[in-house]
Design a protein around this motif. Structure first.
Motif, PDB file in Angstrom:
ATOM      1  N   ASP A  24       0.728  -1.184   0.107  1.00 19.81           N
ATOM      2  CA  ASP A  24      -0.081   0.235  -0.016  1.00 19.81           C
ATOM      3  C   ASP A  24       0.878   1.311   0.139  1.00 19.81           C
ATOM      4  O   ASP A  24       1.785   1.508   0.664  1.00 19.81           O
ATOM      5  CB  ASP A  24      -0.797  -0.136   1.189  1.00 19.81           C
ATOM      6  CG  ASP A  24      -1.983  -0.860   1.253  1.00 19.81           C
ATOM      7  OD1 ASP A  24      -2.057  -1.543   0.001  1.00 19.81           O
ATOM      8  OD2 ASP A  24      -2.788  -1.180   2.063  1.00 19.81           O
ATOM      9  N   GLN A  25       0.425   2.240  -0.715  1.00 16.21           N
ATOM     10  CA  GLN A  25       1.335   3.475  -0.932  1.00 16.21           C
ATOM     11  C   GLN A  25       0.080   4.654  -0.895  1.00 16.21           C
ATOM     12  O   GLN A  25      -1.157   4.520  -0.880  1.00 16.21           O
ATOM     13  CB  GLN A  25       1.898   3.808  -2.055  1.00 16.21           C
ATOM     14  CG  GLN A  25       3.005   2.690  -2.411  1.00 16.21           C
ATOM     15  CD  GLN A  25       3.692   3.028  -3.765  1.00 16.21           C
ATOM     16  OE1 GLN A  25       3.727   4.059  -4.190  1.00 16.21           O
ATOM     17  NE2 GLN A  25       4.401   2.188  -4.162  1.00 16.21           N
ATOM     18  N   LYS A  26       0.658   5.740  -0.358  1.00 15.15           N
ATOM     19  CA  LYS A  26      -0.286   6.967  -0.265  1.00 15.15           C
ATOM     20  C   LYS A  26      -0.229   7.718  -1.500  1.00 15.15           C
ATOM     21  O   LYS A  26       0.699   7.723  -2.082  1.00 15.15           O
ATOM     22  CB  LYS A  26       0.307   7.868   0.751  1.00 15.15           C
ATOM     23  CG  LYS A  26      -0.449   9.190   1.116  1.00 15.15           C
ATOM     24  CD  LYS A  26       0.028  10.143   1.941  1.00 15.15           C
ATOM     25  CE  LYS A  26       0.416   9.689   3.278  1.00 15.15           C
ATOM     26  NZ  LYS A  26       0.793  10.775   4.257  1.00 15.15           N
ATOM     27  N   HIS A  27      -1.488   7.835  -2.099  1.00 14.40           N
ATOM     28  CA  HIS A  27      -1.924   8.525  -3.096  1.00 14.40           C
ATOM     29  C   HIS A  27      -2.914   9.698  -3.003  1.00 14.40           C
ATOM     30  O   HIS A  27      -3.820   9.723  -2.107  1.00 14.40           O
ATOM     31  CB  HIS A  27      -2.770   7.446  -4.370  1.00 14.40           C
ATOM     32  CG  HIS A  27      -1.906   6.352  -4.378  1.00 14.40           C
ATOM     33  ND1 HIS A  27      -1.239   6.367  -5.496  1.00 14.40           N
ATOM     34  CD2 HIS A  27      -2.159   5.167  -3.905  1.00 14.40           C
ATOM     35  CE1 HIS A  27      -0.528   4.811  -5.607  1.00 14.40           C
ATOM     36  NE2 HIS A  27      -1.305   4.181  -4.679  1.00 14.40           N
ATOM     37  N   GLU A  40      -7.242   8.292   4.086  1.00 14.00           N
ATOM     38  CA  GLU A  40      -6.654   9.031   4.966  1.00 14.00           C
ATOM     39  C   GLU A  40      -6.948  10.276   5.402  1.00 14.00           C
ATOM     40  O   GLU A  40      -7.240  10.702   6.470  1.00 14.00           O
ATOM     41  CB  GLU A  40      -5.235   8.964   4.921  1.00 14.00           C
ATOM     42  CG  GLU A  40      -4.282   9.253   6.006  1.00 14.00           C
ATOM     43  CD  GLU A  40      -2.853   9.081   5.622  1.00 14.00           C
ATOM     44  OE1 GLU A  40      -2.183   9.935   4.969  1.00 14.00           O
ATOM     45  OE2 GLU A  40      -2.222   8.142   6.008  1.00 14.00           O
ATOM     46  N   PHE A  82      -9.606   0.674  -0.747  1.00 14.46           N
ATOM     47  CA  PHE A  82      -8.495   1.823  -0.212  1.00 14.46           C
ATOM     48  C   PHE A  82      -9.122   2.494   1.060  1.00 14.46           C
ATOM     49  O   PHE A  82     -10.375   2.794   1.493  1.00 14.46           O
ATOM     50  CB  PHE A  82      -8.710   2.810  -1.216  1.00 14.46           C
ATOM     51  CG  PHE A  82      -8.115   2.387  -2.670  1.00 14.46           C
ATOM     52  CD1 PHE A  82      -6.756   2.625  -2.860  1.00 14.46           C
ATOM     53  CD2 PHE A  82      -8.865   1.927  -3.557  1.00 14.46           C
ATOM     54  CE1 PHE A  82      -6.252   2.222  -4.015  1.00 14.46           C
ATOM     55  CE2 PHE A  82      -8.388   1.387  -4.764  1.00 14.46           C
ATOM     56  CZ  PHE A  82      -6.793   1.670  -4.876  1.00 14.46           C
ATOM     57  N   ASN A  83      -8.099   2.671   1.975  1.00 13.89           N
ATOM     58  CA  ASN A  83      -8.417   3.537   3.416  1.00 13.89           C
ATOM     59  C   ASN A  83      -8.334   4.826   2.748  1.00 13.89           C
ATOM     60  O   ASN A  83      -7.087   5.279   2.299  1.00 13.89           O
ATOM     61  CB  ASN A  83      -7.223   3.115   4.171  1.00 13.89           C
ATOM     62  CG  ASN A  83      -7.509   3.803   5.466  1.00 13.89           C
ATOM     63  OD1 ASN A  83      -8.848   4.066   5.856  1.00 13.89           O
ATOM     64  ND2 ASN A  83      -6.372   4.305   6.215  1.00 13.89           N
ATOM     65  N   LEU A 140      -4.607   5.141   0.712  1.00 19.09           N
ATOM     66  CA  LEU A 140      -3.732   4.252   0.930  1.00 19.09           C
ATOM     67  C   LEU A 140      -4.221   2.835   0.398  1.00 19.09           C
ATOM     68  O   LEU A 140      -5.232   2.543   0.459  1.00 19.09           O
ATOM     69  CB  LEU A 140      -3.342   3.902   2.428  1.00 19.09           C
ATOM     70  CG  LEU A 140      -2.989   5.185   3.402  1.00 19.09           C
ATOM     71  CD1 LEU A 140      -2.841   4.553   4.815  1.00 19.09           C
ATOM     72  CD2 LEU A 140      -1.593   5.379   2.835  1.00 19.09           C
ATOM     73  N   THR A 171      -6.575  11.763   0.227  1.00 20.29           N
ATOM     74  CA  THR A 171      -5.386  10.892   0.394  1.00 20.29           C
ATOM     75  C   THR A 171      -5.685   9.603   0.710  1.00 20.29           C
ATOM     76  O   THR A 171      -6.196   9.378   2.021  1.00 20.29           O
ATOM     77  CB  THR A 171      -4.325  11.617   1.336  1.00 20.29           C
ATOM     78  OG1 THR A 171      -4.443  13.121   0.957  1.00 20.29           O
ATOM     79  CG2 THR A 171      -3.204  11.146   1.535  1.00 20.29           C
TER      80      THR A 171
END
Length: 164
Positions: free
Chosen positions: A4-7, A35, A32-33, A55, A53
């Motif tokens: 998982d990456q931050k987008h 944030e 997707f979480n 994750l 934003t």
């Protein structure tokens, strides 16, 4: 499988009932979480910008962006890659402060260009805006004084340069 990456995603939408719920539901429904989530009107009548934003997995993100573009009332979808956008967040926080600690807190505020917006005998209310690393550094320095309450706007972002 990628991790998982931050987008950061920006979605220009028609300002109509249920649009936010559909956009947020589309992300959460695909694992997707979310944030941070920020919504507000833009300079064009009847339109709002949702900045999220999230994750999640890079591969799943592609499919999610395609699905977003198909949603009713969605005008434009942008996925900001690292360095392609400017992003800021606003935070209000109430910090414990007495006559002994207040000067040190104000010095930290000066360094970070934060504002003291309310003062009482036992606390101060501070306002800071900035990118993720600035906000984190500021919070790390004021946390030892005792954060009583905090409110965050979530990230807002726009693309850099001449892109439309």
């Amino acid at each position: 499988m990628s991790s998982d990456q931050k987008h950061t995603i920006s979605v220009l939408v028609e300002n109509k009932f249920g649009v936010l719920a559909r956009v947020a539901g589309m992300f959460s429904g695909r694992g997707f979480n979310i944030e941070t989530l920020n919504v507000g009107p833009v300079h064009l009548e009847g339109l709002s910008r949702i900045t999220a934003t999230i994750l999640g997995d890079d591969q799943a993100l592609d499919q999610a962006l395609k699905q977003l573009n198909k949603l009713v009332n969605v005008v434009e979808v942008e996925h900001f890659t690292e360095g392609a956008a400017v992003a800021r967040e606003l935070i209000l926080l109430k910090v414990s402060a007495d006559s002994k600690t207040r000067p040190e807190i104000m010095q930290i505020c000066d360094i970070f260009r934060a504002k003291v917006i309310d003062v009482s005998a036992e606390s101060v209310v501070l306002e800071i805006t900035g990118n993720d690393s600035k906000i984190k550094a500021f919070l790390d320095l004021v946390d030892p004084f005792g954060v009583q309450k905090m409110a965050r706007t979530g990230v807002v972002a726009l693309e850099r340069g001449a892109n439309s």
